[in-house]
Design an enzyme around this catalytic site. Structure first.
Site, PDB file in Angstrom:
ATOM      1  N   GLY A  77       0.813  -1.208   0.000  1.00 25.89           N
ATOM      2  CA  GLY A  77       0.000   0.000   0.000  1.00 25.89           C
ATOM      3  C   GLY A  77       0.845   1.256   0.000  1.00 25.89           C
ATOM      4  N   SER A  78       0.307   2.329   0.545  1.00 31.08           N
ATOM      5  CA  SER A  78       0.951   3.634   0.482  1.00 31.08           C
ATOM      6  C   SER A  78       2.101   3.741   1.474  1.00 31.08           C
ATOM      7  CB  SER A  78      -0.066   4.736   0.779  1.00 31.08           C
ATOM      8  OG  SER A  78      -0.419   4.724   2.157  1.00 31.08           O
ATOM      9  N   GLY A  92       2.351   2.411   5.326  1.00 35.46           N
ATOM     10  CA  GLY A  92       3.468   1.497   5.572  1.00 35.46           C
ATOM     11  C   GLY A  92       4.417   2.001   6.642  1.00 35.46           C
ATOM     12  N   GLU A 134       5.582  -3.232   1.304  1.00 39.35           N
ATOM     13  CA  GLU A 134       5.827  -2.742  -0.062  1.00 39.35           C
ATOM     14  C   GLU A 134       5.047  -1.448  -0.210  1.00 39.35           C
ATOM     15  OE1 GLU A 134       5.649  -1.363  -3.427  1.00 39.35           O
ATOM     16  OE2 GLU A 134       3.990  -2.781  -3.627  1.00 39.35           O
ATOM     17  N   CYS A 177       2.115   0.558  -8.493  1.00 46.04           N
ATOM     18  CA  CYS A 177       3.236   1.143  -7.751  1.00 46.04           C
ATOM     19  C   CYS A 177       4.501   1.177  -8.601  1.00 46.04           C
ATOM     20  CB  CYS A 177       3.474   0.381  -6.452  1.00 46.04           C
ATOM     21  SG  CYS A 177       3.617  -1.385  -6.640  1.00 46.04           S
TER      22      CYS A 177
END
Length: 489
Positions: free
Chosen positions: A226-227, A231, A249, A283
């Protein structure tokens, strides 16, 4: 609304109604509800973790062959649901159906890849020694919390869940509330495959559900995609708790360098597929395009502009297959306009203005802004079809510009000169580097991750085996050994 109301908790092999607040997922193409459920409450999340803990002893001692057989049956069950699953993914988050179909295929292929990765990255071995034997095997950690993203709501959490189960862990999965439907298909496929009760639970909901899962006693690992904001918050939450495995990630502000390839039309194709596929919601999308000053760079940008104008935007089930659909929400679409204005204030020159809301309120036709002579913008990931452009005088300057980021997930080079590529491989600070391929060209048979804020040095995909099991070294002798040493009678 009632026709969309679903059960939000999968516990001990059965779906249950959540006892938390109601949440509704909106199809961004039509702005109509696609899914609605009551979220899992904190008590239900705790029950899911407890069920996983209870199932762990038996599942971790299940033979590897039996675990593989269940996962292979899961792959077949997913494949049988492929068309319906792909449609559900597209309906939840808006991506083109051809993309969702490819996502389901990647989910199915993940099982065989994970088995191979487990053998290569972990596995077991035994050797004779002077006193008997030395041996190495790998043990599961216990209960893994998997937090999934909206952009690949099946493939990316599947990439955590499959290797975790293969290693003998149990999993509590919280899908994104923006795209939860894939989790239903996954859970039901596992039931059909014969996965024992408690080994996999699903807890649906928004932030409150995720918080409850992260705070639940008994979680041994957190596997997150995610963001960077979320994170890094997870990383901070578990500071001082090294016993909890974190695999984070968190995306990237990825560069793509275009440096005088003979085929400028191919270069424009690679830009479009790198920067704008999935409406810029990968991403690994290129956020920064770096080109040489001069006529060639001008021509590449003109060819890219032409492709943007011809690009088909539309709903996943439209009469004409779109290249991209909407972004995840109207709010995200509006952020693109705000982002574009911010770059203009910094001195950017608009190359292609993002067109927001023309095909529908959450649709964004891609935009590009030349930032070559502007103030430096914030080093952030704009999760939308928008690219900054930088014109540079030399290849060394292009490399420096590419590396000017806190992130390090993906980078790309389009050129015909092998020597430049060899230099770029050694110079670019990124975990995924593509030559004459889109930056989005990731392979499940390779690690996925990179330095900086793109993660915490635990890459996923083929290397997920590394964080799903720990090595256990053994020294063995069949009988007790008498020992002697100087100074010991």
């Amino acid at each position: 609304m009632s026709e969309f109301l679903q059960n939000g908790v999968f516990l001990n092999g059965t779906w249950h109604a959540g006892t938390g607040g109601l949440f509704t997922t909106i199809d961004p193409a039509t702005q109509s509800p696609s899914f609605s459920a009551h979220a899992a409450s904190r008590e239900q999340v705790t029950q899911a973790v407890e069920a996983a803990r209870l199932a762990f002893k038996s599942w971790s001692r299940t033979s590897r062959a039996s675990r593989i057989a269940i996962l292979e049956a899961y792959a077949k069950a997913l494949e049988a649901r492929g068309q319906e699953l792909a449609q559900a993914i597209s309906r939840d988050m808006g991506k083109a159906l051809w993309e969702s179909t490819a996502e389901v295929a990647a989910m199915v292929a993940k099982i065989a890849i994970s088995v191979r990765a487990y053998d290569q990255r972990t596995g077991s071995r035994e050797e004779a020694s002077a006193f008997g034997r030395t041996a190495l095997d790998h043990r599961p950690w216990g209960v893994m919390a998997v937090l999934g993203p909206f952009n690949f709501p099946g493939h990316l959490p599947n990439g955590h869940i499959v290797p975790a189960l293969l290693a003998g862990n149990c999993v509590v999965f919280k899908p994104s509330e923006l795209a939860p439907s894939a989790a239903r298909f996954m859970a039901e496929a596992f039931v059909e495959a014969g996965l024992p009760e408690g080994v996999l639970s699903v807890v649906m909901g928004a932030r409150e559900t995720g918080t409850a899962l992260l705070e639940a006693p008994g979680v041994d690992g957190v596997l997150f995609t995610g963001s960077v904001t979320t994170g890094t918050a997870i990383h901070a939450q578990f500071a001082g708790r090294p016993e909890v495995v974190l695999a984070l990630e968190m995306g990237g502000n990825n560069p793509l360098i275009i440096w005088d390839p003979a085929d400028l039309e191919a270069a424009a194709d690679l830009i479009v597929h790198s920067a704008f596929i999935t409406s810029g919601q990968r991403c690994s999308c290129a956020r920064r395009l770096i080109l040489p000053e001069g006529r060639f760079g001008d021509q590449v940008l003109e060819a890219t502009k032409a492709r943007i104008e011809r690009m088909v935007l539309g709903p996943w089930n439209g009469a004409e297959a779109p290249f991209i659909g909407p972004v995840i929400s109207v709010a995200q679409a509006n952020l693109v306009g705000a982002y574009e204005n911010k770059l203009q204030v910094l001195g950017g020159t608009t190359l292609v203005e993002a067109r927001i809301g023309v095909e529908g309120p959450a649709f964004v036709r891609p935009g590009m802004m030349d930032m070559s002579h502007a103030q430096e913008p914030a080093d952030e990931e704009m999760f939308a079809p928008y690219a900054q452009v930088y014109r540079v005088k030399s290849f060394d300057q292009a490399i420096r510009r590419a590396n000017a980021t806190r992130f390090g997930l993906a980078a790309g080079l389009v050129c015909d000169d092998r020597a430049r590529w060899d230099d770029a491989v050694l110079s670019l600070r990124a975990g995924l580097i593509n030559w004459n391929r889109p930056t989005t060209g990731a392979s499940s048979a390779l690690p996925f991750g990179g330095p900086g804020l793109s993660g915490n040095a635990r890459p996923s995909a083929f290397y997920a085996a590394d964080y799903c099991a720990y090595p256990a070294a053994r020294q063995e002798a069949d009988t007790a050994q008498r020992l002697s040493a100087p100074g010991l009678a």
